[in-house]
Design a protein around this motif. Structure first.
Motif, PDB file in Angstrom:
ATOM      1  N   SER A   1       0.855  -1.181   0.000  1.00 46.28           N
ATOM      2  CA  SER A   1       0.000   0.000   0.000  1.00 46.28           C
ATOM      3  C   SER A   1       0.891   1.231   0.000  1.00 46.28           C
ATOM      4  N   PHE A   2       0.381   2.297  -0.556  1.00 49.28           N
ATOM      5  CA  PHE A   2       1.137   3.548  -0.597  1.00 49.28           C
ATOM      6  C   PHE A   2       0.155   4.700  -0.764  1.00 49.28           C
ATOM      7  N   ASP A   3       0.587   5.875  -0.349  1.00 47.98           N
ATOM      8  CA  ASP A   3      -0.178   7.105  -0.526  1.00 47.98           C
ATOM      9  C   ASP A   3       0.405   7.867  -1.712  1.00 47.98           C
ATOM     10  N   TYR A   4      -0.467   8.531  -2.441  1.00 45.84           N
ATOM     11  CA  TYR A   4      -0.006   9.239  -3.637  1.00 45.84           C
ATOM     12  C   TYR A   4      -0.910  10.433  -3.922  1.00 45.84           C
TER      13      TYR A   4
ATOM     14  N   GLU B   1      -4.839  16.625  -2.125  1.00 38.32           N
ATOM     15  CA  GLU B   1      -5.395  15.484  -1.395  1.00 38.32           C
ATOM     16  C   GLU B   1      -4.602  14.225  -1.704  1.00 38.32           C
ATOM     17  N   TRP B   2      -4.404  13.414  -0.667  1.00 40.41           N
ATOM     18  CA  TRP B   2      -3.688  12.146  -0.801  1.00 40.41           C
ATOM     19  C   TRP B   2      -4.691  11.007  -0.912  1.00 40.41           C
TER      20      TRP B   2
ATOM     21  N   VAL C   1       3.610  13.474  -9.998  1.00 33.77           N
ATOM     22  CA  VAL C   1       3.008  12.527  -9.065  1.00 33.77           C
ATOM     23  C   VAL C   1       3.836  12.519  -7.784  1.00 33.77           C
ATOM     24  N   LEU C   2       3.176  12.512  -6.652  1.00 31.68           N
ATOM     25  CA  LEU C   2       3.850  12.455  -5.355  1.00 31.68           C
ATOM     26  C   LEU C   2       3.562  11.110  -4.707  1.00 31.68           C
ATOM     27  N   LEU C   3       4.578  10.538  -4.065  1.00 32.09           N
ATOM     28  CA  LEU C   3       4.478   9.194  -3.494  1.00 32.09           C
ATOM     29  C   LEU C   3       5.079   9.195  -2.097  1.00 32.09           C
ATOM     30  N   LYS C   4       4.394   8.530  -1.148  1.00 29.70           N
ATOM     31  CA  LYS C   4       4.915   8.431   0.209  1.00 29.70           C
ATOM     32  C   LYS C   4       4.293   7.214   0.892  1.00 29.70           C
TER      33      LYS C   4
END
Length: 977
Positions: A178-181, A218-219, A250-253
């Motif tokens: 799982s990941f937030d983006y 928004e994530w 695109v942002l990923l965390k």
């Protein structure tokens, strides 16, 4: 060492290979010396794959390739079922589970990456450019494209290169990732897929592979199940830059992987968090007014810092203007405040100071729907009333919001500041009231989102307007102004105004209206940089106030005073619901009377609800006593055209796909679908009954990226937009409702059948088309084409439009020809054979008609053959000849007798004696019979009967007479003169 006593050693000396024999003691000293230079940091341990007995080996892997000398020998590892608990990690040297130290944590069977100061170990970034385009290999332009660590998240590339973030993990049991983006821009393709150790892609559904778009700031969280074994995770991005637009990355965390047997190391707590006790499975956030660094076991009060930076002098960006609330005297004042926390210096050269406060001024009036009850605040009007009292019978309050005075922020609105990468502006106001407008605040940095949120719990249309198909639930209008010194953007729902980057720009004061066709729960505006909003109007808000009354329809009973809803397609007239006339559409219930029903365009008709007009595929045209009827239903429900290819500035190949619904009646609309973005909105599709990621309209356009172009496994369809949602009409004229057709774009070789132009319009405005887009579809009869024909765009404008606002298409088809009539064929009569004759009917060439009347059947008629007629003619001719010959002979005989009698009459008239009696005809008694005498008559000159009669008539005029010699058997010498 016994193995080395009898071995030979090989070494290099001055570039040459030498072989020599070493004694055991010398070799032992060399071996020890070599091992002393292999440090534990030069290698790491890994387990081999489990064998059939469930065992494995621990081996040392060098950190650098090619350095395999002096590594520890492989040893038997732990059992394959071995695992560590949360808060522990496997210490590979001892092959035992060890508790994580304070300031670190582990998930046991999981791995978590939430610190992105650098790209963590095990991750790699690979940039490729798989589409060479028309200019050759452009792969060298992607050397600098990668994923960039930004502290708390990773940021993707912004160009057209295809960049993959790769991480390989071996799972001992089925798990998940799982990941937030953040994925705010559809011009950048973003996919997540998984491969096994054979580089074969795992089976994934489309909603798990393609990531859905997110709202700005928004994530979203994405989770995919993993199988046991080796899983290679790919986060891949690729941009499509059409024009000069700059895409958002695109942002990923917060990448979290579950299913590993153990953690090989503990992860340090990220800044702002800590773990106080050993063996922690997570890190706790620091309390307020404290801070921590990497791997902190405790938090430190925020009274100092690790380093000091020079405080800059204050500037105009360090303060903002506000209006104080109205006091008891109804006065307000403009004041200025420093942006908190204030870090700038005032008492230095070049520093700005706070401007003095303005004079106290009267407060602006209350907004419509509010009243001032002798207090300093404005209160909303009670339900059922408006600003000037109660609504009379036959009317109802027009509820909503009307904000045009900004002394205080309305209760239904709130403002905030948000930044993706930090929390510096969390406590700041994003917007500030300023009397006659509300303006964006200063913010903390250039990347802040200054958010103004208006909460609308729902929409309630007027009573008489409910129940109709396509009902307008509400309408949101606002008047705004933008003044930007650089790139700034104003967001409202899905509408965006973007000035050119890097140039001083000014967006003049203008208004925008958004019609709500779905009963949404809230409205949101994201504003970046400097903007001013002067007024906001929301109609039909559930908890709104009223400043006026609107007419409604009443019950049909004479005493009825209760407002009732009108059926679909009905307007309000004299407080009653009246249906719109045929072929008209209802524009809005806000217009009263018959004017609310607008006539449809030429050759169009309205649906049952009178909500829109459409073409029924039938068109008629008359000119110079010639009538043509067209039926375009054979062209199909939707026409498709893919033009191109086109190339971006870096050479990426793409196509434009157009879908055209010529006869866009019920259930016959064009659909353009994105297979890249928003693919996980299946739940929304089930709730609304509408296709997800699809634009359903009359004419739409999608951008197609071929599968071979960017290394994707399927062709990509994205950026679907509506080009036309309103049918204006069909005509042979070149202009309709301000939309012009251009016949010069499609030269016509013959004008025997006129072109028919279908005109469309889109009500959605864009930055370049302030009146919306227009479309002209020209239908041309071409008997050489198939029934469905072929769609083309102008050769001068391969994108379908020459100005970006009006699109032109040519649809050539045999199905576009007029319907056939009796004037389009002629008859041919065959030869008579066997007493029968055929009559055939054939089309007049070239045939320029379809359908309509059919050719009549062949007809057979009885006839006479040529042989019979010839025989009949010969017989009749022979009979006629014989009859004429007989008649001729008869009259010749009669003529001879008449001549004889006449001759005797002439002879007797020349004698001195008197003429004989008429009854004797000058024939003396005793003469021979007529036949004998006739034979003795001899003529000196052959004279016709007419001339003889003329001679008798002219005797008395002294004219000469004919001499007739008469021969007789008795007197041969008598001659009369």
């Amino acid at each position: 060492m016994c193995l080395c006593s009898s071995k030979r050693s090989t070494f290099l000396k001055h570039g040459k290979k030498h072989t020599d024999t070493l004694n055991p003691s010398l070799f032992l000293s060399i071996t020890v010396s070599m091992l002393s230079h292999v440090l534990q940091t030069d290698y790491y341990y890994e387990y081999t794959e489990c064998d059939s007995t469930g065992s494995r080996w621990r081996v040392a892997i060098p950190q650098s390739h090619g350095s395999c000398i002096g590594l520890p020998e492989p040893v038997r590892g732990t059992e394959c079922t071995f695992s560590c608990e949360a808060g522990e990690f496997l210490e590979m040297s001892a092959q035992e589970c060890t508790q994580c130290a304070a300031g670190t944590y582990s998930l046991g069977s999981g791995i978590r990456f939430d610190d992105w100061e650098t790209i963590p170990s095990g991750f790699s970034s690979l940039a490729t450019y798989l589409d060479n385009g028309p200019h050759g290999d452009d792969s060298t332009t992607c050397n600098s494209s990668t994923w960039f660590p930004q502290g708390s998240y990773l940021e993707s590339n912004r160009d057209e290169c295809t960049v993959s973030l790769i991480y390989a993990v071996h799972l001992k049991k089925p798990g998940s990732v799982s990941f937030d983006y953040q994925y705010p821009d559809g011009n950048l393709f973003f996919e997540f897929f998984i491969q096994n150790d054979q580089c074969q892609e795992m089976d994934q559904t489309a909603d798990k592979k393609w990531l859905k778009l997110t709202s700005h700031g928004e994530w979203a969280t994405h989770t995919v199940n993993l199988k046991s074994g080796t899983n290679i995770l790919y986060w891949r991005t690729a941009g499509i830059l059409i024009g000069a637009k700059v895409v958002k990355p695109v942002l990923l965390k917060n990448v979290h992987i579950e299913g590993v047997a153990y953690a090989s190391e503990c992860f340090p707590c990220k800044p702002g968090t800590f773990s106080q006790t050993p063996g922690s499975s997570s890190c706790q956030p620091c309390p307020r007014n404290t801070h921590s660094g990497h791997g902190a076991s405790s938090c430190t009060p925020s009274e100092g810092s690790a380093e000091c930076k020079a405080r800059p002098p204050c500037s105009k960006k360090d303060y903002f203007q506000i209006h104080t609330p109205c006091d008891l005297e109804g006065k307000t004042q403009v004041t200025y405040r420093w942006v908190e926390p204030q870090i700038c210096l005032v008492d230095v050269d070049g520093a700005e100071t706070l401007p003095p406060s303005g004079d106290r001024e009267p407060c602006p009036p209350c907004n419509p729907g509010f009243y001032n009850n002798d207090t300093a605040t404005c209160s909303p009007c009670p339900p059922g009333t408006f600003s000037d009292g109660s609504c009379p019978a036959g009317t109802e309050p027009a509820v909503g919001y009307q904000y045009k005075w900004w002394n205080v922020l309305p209760a239904s609105m709130k403002t905030s500041c948000f930044n993706v990468g930090n929390s510096k502006c969390d406590g700041m106001n994003g917007w500030e009231v300023a009397g006659d407008h509300i303006r964006s605040g200063a913010g903390g940095s250039d990347n802040d989102y200054l958010i103004l949120n208006l909460h609308v719990p729902g929409f309630k249309p007027p009573t008489s307007a409910t129940g109709g198909a396509g009902t307008e639930f509400g309408r949101i209008s606002f008047e705004f102004e933008m003044v930007c010194s650089a790139d700034c953007e104003l967001y409202f729902m899905m509408v965006r105004t973007t000035p050119d980057k890097g140039k001083p720009t000014q967006c003049k004061k203008q208004s925008y209206t958004h019609i709500m066709t779905k009963n949404a729960s809230d409205v949101r505006q994201n504003v970046n940089n400097v903007a001013s909003i002067y007024s906001i109007s929301v109609s039909n808000a559930v908890d709104g106030v009223s400043s006026e009354c609107q007419t409604c329809a009443l019950l049909s009973q004479p005493s009825g005073s209760l407002c009732v809803p009108c059926p679909p397609g009905h307007y309000i007239h004299t407080s009653q619901c009246t249906e719109c006339p045929p072929n008209t559409h209802l524009t809005s219930h806000s217009t009263l009377g018959p004017e609310a029903c607008k006539p449809c365009g030429p050759s169009s008709k309205s649906n049952k609800e009178h909500s829109r007009c459409y073409s029924d595929c039938v068109f008629s045209y008359s000119e110079n006593n010639v009538s043509l009827s067209f039926d375009y239903s054979s062209l199909g429900s939707v026409g498709t055209l893919m033009n191109g290819p086109s190339f971006t500035t870096k050479g990426t190949k793409y196509y434009h796909l157009f879908n055209i619904s010529l006869c866009g009646g019920e259930g016959r609309r064009a659909v353009c679908t994105d297979n890249v973005t928003d693919l996980s909105s299946a739940d929304s599709q089930k709730e609304t009954g509408e296709p997800a990621n699809a634009v359903e309209t009359l004419i739409c356009q999608s951008t197609i990226i071929p599968s071979s172009g960017r290394g994707f496994h399927t062709a990509l369809s994205s950026q679907s937009i509506s080009l036309a949602d309103t049918f204006l009409g069909a005509t042979v004229a070149l202009t309709l409702d301000g939309v012009k057709a251009r016949p010069d774009l499609f030269p016509q070789t013959t004008n025997k059948v006129p072109d028919v132009n279908f005109f469309y319009r889109s009500l959605e405005v864009t930055s370049s088309c302030d009146k919306g887009r227009n479309v002209v579809v020209t239908l041309r009869c071409n008997p050489d084409r198939s029934t469905q024909g072929e769609l083309t765009v102008p050769s001068q404008c391969p994108a379908g439009t020459c100005d970006g606002c009006t699109f032109h298409f040519l649809w050539e088809s045999s199905g576009a020809c007029p319907q056939c009539t009796s004037t389009n064929y002629h008859q041919i009569e065959g030869a008579c054979k066997g007493g029968l004759q055929d009559t055939l009917y054939v089309w007049t060439e070239p045939k320029r008609c379809v359908g309509g009347v059919s050719l009549p059947e062949k007809k057979t008629w009885p006839c006479e053959s040529m042989d019979f007629l010839v025989k009949m003619g010969a017989t009749i001719g022979a009979f006629t000849a014989a009859l004429l010959f007989s008649i001729t002979c008869y009259f010749w005989k009669k003529n001879k007798r008449l001549e004889f009698k006449y001759s005797k009459l002439v002879m007797s008239s020349n004698k001195e004696c008197e003429l004989p009696g008429a009854d004797s005809c000058a024939v003396m008694e005793g003469e021979e019979n007529e036949g004998e005498m006739e034979d003795e008559v001899v003529y000196s000159k052959k004279t016709s009967l007419i001339r003889k009669l003329k001679a008798i008539a002219s005797r008395g005029n002294g004219r000469s007479y004919e001499n007739v010699q008469l021969n007789s058997s008795q007197s041969n010498g008598l001659v009369w003169g």
